[in-house]
Design an enzyme around this catalytic site. Sequence first.
Site, PDB file in Angstrom:
ATOM      1  N   ASP A  65      -9.814  -4.585  -6.711  1.00  0.00           N
ATOM      2  CA  ASP A  65     -10.678  -5.526  -6.012  1.00  0.00           C
ATOM      3  C   ASP A  65     -12.118  -5.045  -5.965  1.00  0.00           C
ATOM      4  O   ASP A  65     -12.392  -3.886  -5.692  1.00  0.00           O
ATOM      5  CB  ASP A  65     -10.190  -5.720  -4.570  1.00  0.00           C
ATOM      6  CG  ASP A  65      -8.882  -6.472  -4.508  1.00  0.00           C
ATOM      7  OD1 ASP A  65      -8.633  -7.277  -5.414  1.00  0.00           O
ATOM      8  OD2 ASP A  65      -8.119  -6.258  -3.556  1.00  0.00           O
TER       9      ASP A  65
ATOM     10  N   ASN B  47       0.802  -1.222   0.000  1.00  0.00           N
ATOM     11  CA  ASN B  47       0.000   0.000   0.000  1.00  0.00           C
ATOM     12  C   ASN B  47       0.836   1.275   0.000  1.00  0.00           C
ATOM     13  O   ASN B  47       0.331   2.348  -0.331  1.00  0.00           O
ATOM     14  CB  ASN B  47      -0.972  -0.015   1.179  1.00  0.00           C
ATOM     15  CG  ASN B  47      -2.060  -1.058   1.012  1.00  0.00           C
ATOM     16  OD1 ASN B  47      -2.381  -1.451  -0.112  1.00  0.00           O
ATOM     17  ND2 ASN B  47      -2.618  -1.527   2.109  1.00  0.00           N
TER      18      ASN B  47
ATOM     19  N   ILE C 183     -15.514  -0.641   7.382  1.00  0.00           N
ATOM     20  CA  ILE C 183     -14.921   0.062   6.234  1.00  0.00           C
ATOM     21  C   ILE C 183     -15.571  -0.406   4.930  1.00  0.00           C
ATOM     22  O   ILE C 183     -16.066   0.401   4.142  1.00  0.00           O
ATOM     23  CB  ILE C 183     -13.394  -0.175   6.178  1.00  0.00           C
ATOM     24  CG1 ILE C 183     -12.747   0.071   7.555  1.00  0.00           C
ATOM     25  CG2 ILE C 183     -12.763   0.716   5.111  1.00  0.00           C
ATOM     26  CD1 ILE C 183     -12.859   1.466   8.068  1.00  0.00           C
TER      27      ILE C 183
ATOM     28  N   ILE D  57     -14.832   7.695  -5.352  1.00  0.00           N
ATOM     29  CA  ILE D  57     -13.704   8.625  -5.323  1.00  0.00           C
ATOM     30  C   ILE D  57     -14.189  10.063  -5.157  1.00  0.00           C
ATOM     31  O   ILE D  57     -13.500  10.998  -5.526  1.00  0.00           O
ATOM     32  CB  ILE D  57     -12.819   8.490  -6.587  1.00  0.00           C
ATOM     33  CG1 ILE D  57     -13.619   8.822  -7.861  1.00  0.00           C
ATOM     34  CG2 ILE D  57     -12.220   7.109  -6.674  1.00  0.00           C
ATOM     35  CD1 ILE D  57     -12.740   8.958  -9.093  1.00  0.00           C
TER      36      ILE D  57
ATOM     37  N   ARG E  24      -6.770  -0.705  -8.345  1.00  0.00           N
ATOM     38  CA  ARG E  24      -7.411   0.532  -7.900  1.00  0.00           C
ATOM     39  C   ARG E  24      -6.401   1.633  -7.640  1.00  0.00           C
ATOM     40  O   ARG E  24      -6.695   2.820  -7.811  1.00  0.00           O
ATOM     41  CB  ARG E  24      -8.239   0.262  -6.635  1.00  0.00           C
ATOM     42  CG  ARG E  24      -9.031   1.476  -6.211  1.00  0.00           C
ATOM     43  CD  ARG E  24     -10.123   1.145  -5.252  1.00  0.00           C
ATOM     44  NE  ARG E  24     -10.891   2.359  -4.930  1.00  0.00           N
ATOM     45  CZ  ARG E  24     -11.898   2.821  -5.628  1.00  0.00           C
ATOM     46  NH1 ARG E  24     -12.275   2.184  -6.727  1.00  0.00           N
ATOM     47  NH2 ARG E  24     -12.534   3.909  -5.265  1.00  0.00           N
TER      48      ARG E  24
END
EC number: 2.5.1.7
Length: 426
Positions: free
Chosen positions: A116, A23, A329, A123, A92
Amino acid sequence: MNKMIIHGNTRLSGEVTIGGAKNSTVAIIPAAILADTPVQLDMVPDILDVHNLMLILKRMNVTSEFVDGVLTIDPTHIIEGNLPSKAIKSLRASYYFMGALLGRFHRAVVSFPGGDNIGPRPIDQHIKAFKALGAKVEDEHGTVKISTGEDGLHGANIFLDVVSVGATINSVLAAVKADGVTVIHNAAREPEIIDIVTFLNNMGAKIRGAGTNVIRITGVPSLRATNTHTIIPDRIEAGTYLSMAAAVGDGIKINNVIPEHLESFIAKLTEMGVKLNIAEDSIYVPRNDDLKGVSVKTTPYPGFATDLQQPITPLLLKAQGESIVIDTIYPKRIKHVIQLKKMGANIRVDDRNRILIKHTDHLTGQHIEAGEIRAGAAEVIAGLMAHGTTVISKANNILRGYDNIIGKLTNLNAKVELMNDDKDKS
């Protein structure tokens, strides 16, 4: 597309070394195009997402070379061009090119990113930030067009309505060369954001507050790399191997770990009764058998990471009693549940999207599918726990996020291999 074959019911032991954080890497690579010099990154994970980002760089005339964990990127001859939609839609994190291109050229044209499918991940907060900085944003049939007027980007107060890692990073990338001061309120606090800000600051950016919920950016005219940047260890990969070690290990040492980045995960393992020996940069997991069920609730960092709710799920099957997983989340992040049920897991999702898990004595190898990265990780652990052979199709989803997973598992004595899935060739 590949398939992963796992011959299960074998206890694992030995050592495994965690790679660089996915990440962080997938944001730092787009950020590199903001530099006016070549950039060198160390401890880059060898994952499919990195190779897809390199394809995107190539389309912009940005050269890159990836050897033994070191990625060199030269953006000095960058040109604007249409980015390859196939590579954009494969991950993504390609949306970080929006902020990076906006910061570099004051405009960007990017296809709506893929990656995913784990439920809605809009966004809108990214777009809100770009507009606050002075950009005009248009969405034309899935292609996002962003541009500024003659005055370019300007500093602004950006208030994120929700804590968003992606929107925080994109705001930083767009603002780092903007004229004036930008303040991002309700910013995400993840260690990967600190890593990205460290990378930018080492090139001359003026960013303060990373790791807190307020980030202050004073725009600079130029960024120049003078040193190699080393990516931080991947806390999600580390958590995955911790779960695996607790589930099927006979003593596994996990190296290159920052335990402070895993405090909420480690706390939950401890609550389950998992024994851990924690050192400065490693964690040793002895054999664990007597575990109890727990409740897991994902929240923004420093809470329990959404990316770790799936990898911990197979371990919860070993626990006595019932466990509950609530993902605040991504509530629809449940692709692993039906696959684990096929293997005999006592697991279900209720009408509130809670994952309910009961003790399961026996898993049986089956043909299953990795719907996304972390679901695939859960299925790998379940396959290692199961009797018989597990075949995971769409294994490329696992390879998107786990560095050298076949080699690492093999070194732990797992019986695992990767093969072409002939059905996917047509």
